[in-house]
Design a protein around this motif. Structure first.
Motif, mmCIF file in Angstrom:
data_model
loop_
_atom_site.group_PDB
_atom_site.id
_atom_site.type_symbol
_atom_site.label_atom_id
_atom_site.label_comp_id
_atom_site.label_asym_id
_atom_site.label_seq_id
_atom_site.Cartn_x
_atom_site.Cartn_y
_atom_site.Cartn_z
ATOM 1 N N GLN A 1 -22.994 -1.785 -14.028
ATOM 2 C CA GLN A 1 -23.427 -1.920 -12.734
ATOM 3 C C GLN A 1 -22.439 -1.428 -11.844
ATOM 4 O OE1 GLN A 1 -24.378 -6.123 -12.408
ATOM 5 N NE2 GLN A 1 -25.904 -5.941 -14.030
ATOM 6 N N LYS B 1 -30.272 -11.397 -19.722
ATOM 7 C CA LYS B 1 -30.615 -10.812 -21.129
ATOM 8 C C LYS B 1 -31.667 -11.638 -21.563
ATOM 9 C CE LYS B 1 -26.963 -8.279 -21.951
ATOM 10 N NZ LYS B 1 -27.228 -7.093 -22.358
ATOM 11 N N PHE C 1 -18.703 -4.926 -17.772
ATOM 12 C CA PHE C 1 -19.536 -4.810 -19.137
ATOM 13 C C PHE C 1 -20.743 -4.284 -19.096
ATOM 14 C CE2 PHE C 1 -16.235 -8.218 -19.158
ATOM 15 C CZ PHE C 1 -15.242 -7.626 -19.952
ATOM 16 N N PHE C 2 -21.272 -4.067 -18.038
ATOM 17 C CA PHE C 2 -23.093 -3.866 -18.013
ATOM 18 C C PHE C 2 -23.272 -2.573 -17.222
ATOM 19 C CE2 PHE C 2 -22.785 -8.290 -18.845
ATOM 20 C CZ PHE C 2 -23.323 -8.342 -19.723
ATOM 21 N N GLY D 1 -20.527 -7.731 -14.273
ATOM 22 C CA GLY D 1 -21.428 -6.729 -14.415
ATOM 23 C C GLY D 1 -21.038 -5.425 -14.159
ATOM 24 N N TRP E 1 -31.092 -16.108 -25.904
ATOM 25 C CA TRP E 1 -30.584 -15.949 -24.676
ATOM 26 C C TRP E 1 -31.005 -17.085 -23.690
ATOM 27 C CZ3 TRP E 1 -26.348 -13.470 -23.750
ATOM 28 C CH2 TRP E 1 -25.851 -12.578 -24.434
ATOM 29 N N ILE F 1 -25.533 -14.236 -16.743
ATOM 30 C CA ILE F 1 -25.392 -13.178 -17.741
ATOM 31 C C ILE F 1 -26.556 -13.598 -19.031
ATOM 32 C CG2 ILE F 1 -23.861 -12.215 -19.748
ATOM 33 C CD1 ILE F 1 -21.536 -12.479 -17.872
#
Length: 106
Positions: A80, A22, A77-78, A74, A31, A18
């Motif tokens: 995907q 980022k 939270f993202f 993913g 990051w 992750i």
């Protein structure tokens, strides 16, 4: 205790992925630092787990479980995509990990 070490290593491996995503090619310093520190901690706990696991089996379980975790994070939270093909792939990976566990090599 070896399973606890392996679980901690998996958590940090997920954090590595992750953070690396980022870090924008390591141009985002916070990051980037998170990626490097998480990688070091994860590798340390993996090395502790490998004191009792067969190296190949422990490494395979570590990367497999972390990979599944990364795909799930993913999707959750993202944004995907988690389609049926990925779900089948996850099921195959979990089956492989269970197979390794049942082989008595752990």
């Amino acid at each position: 205790m070896n399973w606890l070490y392996l679980a901690v290593a998996v958590i940090f491996e997920i954090t590595v992925a992750i953070s690396a995503g980022k870090a924008n090619g390591f141009t985002d310093l916070p990051w980037t630092i998170s990626t490097l520190i998480s990688g070091a901690i994860g590798t340390y706990f993996l090395s502790l787990a490998l004191l009792t696991f067969d190296v190949g089996v422990g490494y395979a379980i570590w990367t497999s479980i972390a990979g599944v975790g990364i795909v799930i994070f993913g999707a959750l939270f993202f944004g995907q995509c988690l389609n049926w093909k990925k779900v089948v792939g996850i099921a195959v990976i979990i089956g492989g990990v269970v197979g390794l566990r049942l082989s008595g090599a752990v």
